[in-house]
Design a protein around this motif. Structure first.
Motif, short mmCIF file in Angstrom:
data_model
loop_
_atom_site.label_atom_id
_atom_site.label_comp_id
_atom_site.label_asym_id
_atom_site.label_seq_id
_atom_site.Cartn_x
_atom_site.Cartn_y
_atom_site.Cartn_z
N ALA A 196 89.62 6.52 61.50
CA ALA A 196 88.92 6.56 60.21
C ALA A 196 89.35 5.41 59.31
CB ALA A 196 89.17 7.89 59.52
N THR A 197 90.64 5.07 59.34
CA THR A 197 91.14 3.96 58.54
C THR A 197 90.56 2.63 59.01
OG1 THR A 197 93.21 5.15 58.20
CG2 THR A 197 93.21 2.80 57.72
N ILE A 198 90.48 2.46 60.33
CA ILE A 198 89.90 1.23 60.87
C ILE A 198 88.41 1.16 60.58
CG2 ILE A 198 89.51 -0.11 62.98
CD1 ILE A 198 92.04 1.12 64.14
N VAL A 199 87.72 2.29 60.70
CA VAL A 199 86.29 2.33 60.40
C VAL A 199 86.03 1.94 58.95
CG1 VAL A 199 84.31 3.88 60.11
CG2 VAL A 199 85.66 3.95 62.21
N LEU A 200 86.92 2.34 58.05
CA LEU A 200 86.78 1.97 56.64
C LEU A 200 86.81 0.45 56.48
CD1 LEU A 200 86.58 2.85 53.70
CD2 LEU A 200 89.08 2.97 53.63
N ASN A 201 87.68 -0.21 57.23
CA ASN A 201 87.72 -1.68 57.21
C ASN A 201 86.40 -2.26 57.71
OD1 ASN A 201 90.64 -2.89 56.65
ND2 ASN A 201 90.91 -0.97 57.74
N ILE A 202 85.85 -1.66 58.75
CA ILE A 202 84.58 -2.15 59.30
C ILE A 202 83.45 -1.97 58.30
CG2 ILE A 202 82.87 -1.78 61.13
CD1 ILE A 202 85.19 -0.98 62.97
N ILE A 203 83.46 -0.86 57.57
CA ILE A 203 82.43 -0.64 56.54
C ILE A 203 82.51 -1.71 55.45
CG2 ILE A 203 81.70 0.91 54.69
CD1 ILE A 203 82.42 3.25 56.46
N VAL A 204 83.73 -2.08 55.07
CA VAL A 204 83.90 -3.14 54.07
C VAL A 204 83.34 -4.46 54.60
CG1 VAL A 204 85.60 -4.55 52.82
CG2 VAL A 204 85.92 -2.06 53.01
N LEU A 205 83.63 -4.78 55.85
CA LEU A 205 83.10 -6.00 56.46
C LEU A 205 81.58 -5.98 56.50
CD1 LEU A 205 85.62 -6.44 59.40
CD2 LEU A 205 85.22 -8.08 57.57
N HIS A 206 81.00 -4.86 56.93
CA HIS A 206 79.55 -4.75 56.98
C HIS A 206 78.94 -4.93 55.59
CE1 HIS A 206 79.93 -3.83 61.06
NE2 HIS A 206 79.65 -2.54 61.10
N SER A 207 79.58 -4.35 54.58
CA SER A 207 79.05 -4.44 53.22
C SER A 207 79.01 -5.89 52.73
CB SER A 207 79.90 -3.59 52.27
OG SER A 207 79.88 -2.22 52.65
N ILE A 208 80.07 -6.64 53.04
CA ILE A 208 80.10 -8.06 52.65
C ILE A 208 78.95 -8.82 53.31
CG2 ILE A 208 81.43 -10.19 52.82
CD1 ILE A 208 83.97 -8.48 52.64
N LEU A 209 78.75 -8.57 54.60
CA LEU A 209 77.65 -9.24 55.30
C LEU A 209 76.30 -8.84 54.74
CD1 LEU A 209 76.60 -10.99 57.66
CD2 LEU A 209 76.53 -8.90 59.03
N LEU A 210 76.11 -7.54 54.48
CA LEU A 210 74.83 -7.06 53.98
C LEU A 210 74.47 -7.67 52.64
CD1 LEU A 210 75.16 -3.29 55.00
CD2 LEU A 210 73.71 -5.02 56.08
N PHE A 211 75.47 -7.92 51.80
CA PHE A 211 75.21 -8.56 50.51
C PHE A 211 74.71 -10.00 50.69
CE2 PHE A 211 78.01 -5.31 48.43
CZ PHE A 211 77.08 -4.88 47.50
N SER A 212 75.07 -10.63 51.81
CA SER A 212 74.65 -12.02 52.05
C SER A 212 73.27 -12.14 52.67
CB SER A 212 75.69 -12.72 52.95
OG SER A 212 75.57 -12.28 54.30
#
Length: 293
Positions: free
Chosen positions: A60-76
């Motif tokens: 779950a902790t690692i998945v949270l990091n992945i969600i942050v990464l996805h969010s940064i990409l989605l904003f771009s």
């Protein structure tokens, strides 16, 4: 006189972008639109579920990091969509470099976190003493990954990536011209070798583990949590193989045969393979949809 210069610049921009014709742009617009909508829905839904369940697990902790990464990409992605719809870049050279680099940073950071999940599952299977991780161990590991990645990524971005003065401010995502520099060629080949070697090694180990579990637990393997955990790890390997490996396999051909004057059509295929890497953002929809619950 000013009107003539603007018209000339606009025509030059359209000519240079013609290597990605209307059909190419429609493919990119469709793919990025699906990723933007599906990725945003998956990230929001998965964030809600994690907050609701208040999971403290390693994954779950690692998945949270992945969600942050996805969010940064989605904003771009809206910036990319704007460029392919309008056929002109209106946000300046720095923003172009930033948006262009985000897609690569996202790919490699996400790859590292996927690998972290897979390795943690494999260690649990082999019952090594090191598998007795606490949550703070994973938090520290996440911080280290972000810091090391930033130390490697930021100097390349600010000092070298897309800094050639020949790039037009009305064009974007044309930084493949940097492949003429030996340093970028070495960097690309290094990343290709690292990713390919890692994926092949983990794939062989993962398949061996799954086969051993099938032999030991057949025919009731789906009732065992250990088997389901390894299938979840295999899911992450499939994402890497489907989304990341095609880009790196094509990258070898692209580096060896790219020429601005003779093989400009390779740029078109390269952009499509780059766009395919963003499809990994749909992974959270798979979680929420129960494909890998």
């Amino acid at each position: 006189m000013e009107l003539t210069n603007v018209t000339t610049l606009s025509n030059a921009s359209n000519t240079d972008l013609s290597r990605c014709d209307r059909h190419c742009r429609m493919i990119l617009i469709s793919l990025y639109s699906v990723v933007l909508l599906g990725g945003a829905a998956g990230a929001i839904a998965m964030s809600y579920l994690m907050l609701k369940r208040n999971s403290q697990s390693i994954v779950a902790t690692i998945v949270l990091n992945i969600i942050v990464l996805h969010s940064i990409l989605l904003f771009s992605l809206p910036f990319r969509l704007s460029y392919y719809v309008l056929v002109v870049w209106e946000f300046g050279s720095f923003t172009c470099r930033l948006v262009s680099s985000i897609i690569y940073g996202h790919m490699y950071f996400t790859f590292v976190f996927y690998v972290a999940i897979i390795i943690s599952r494999l260690l649990m299977y082999f019952k090594k003493p090191q598998t007795q991780f606490q949550k703070y161990h994973v938090v520290v590991l996440s911080i280290i990954i972000w810091m090391v990645g930033s130390v490697i990524f930021l100097p390349i971005f600010f000092l070298q990536y897309g800094t050639n003065p020949s790039y037009s401010e009305q064009q974007c995502f044309e930084f493949h011209k940097d492949l003429k520099h030996e340093g970028f060629i070495i960097l690309n080949y290094s990343m290709i070798v690292i990713m390919m070697t890692t994926v092949v090694t983990l794939f062989l180990i993962q398949m061996w583990v799954i086969v051993q579990l099938i032999k030991a637990l057949w025919p009731d393997m789906w009732t065992h949590q250990e088997y389901r955990a390894q299938i979840k790890s295999f899911f992450f390997l499939l994402i890497i193989v489907v989304c990341f490996i095609p880009h790196h396999a094509f990258r070898i051909h692209f580096i060896q045969h790219y020429s601005e004057t003779e093989n400009s059509e390779l740029v078109l295929y390269n952009e499509i393979f780059v766009a395919l890497t963003t499809a990994c953002c749909l992974d959270m929809l798979c979680f929420v949809g129960g494909v890998i619950h």
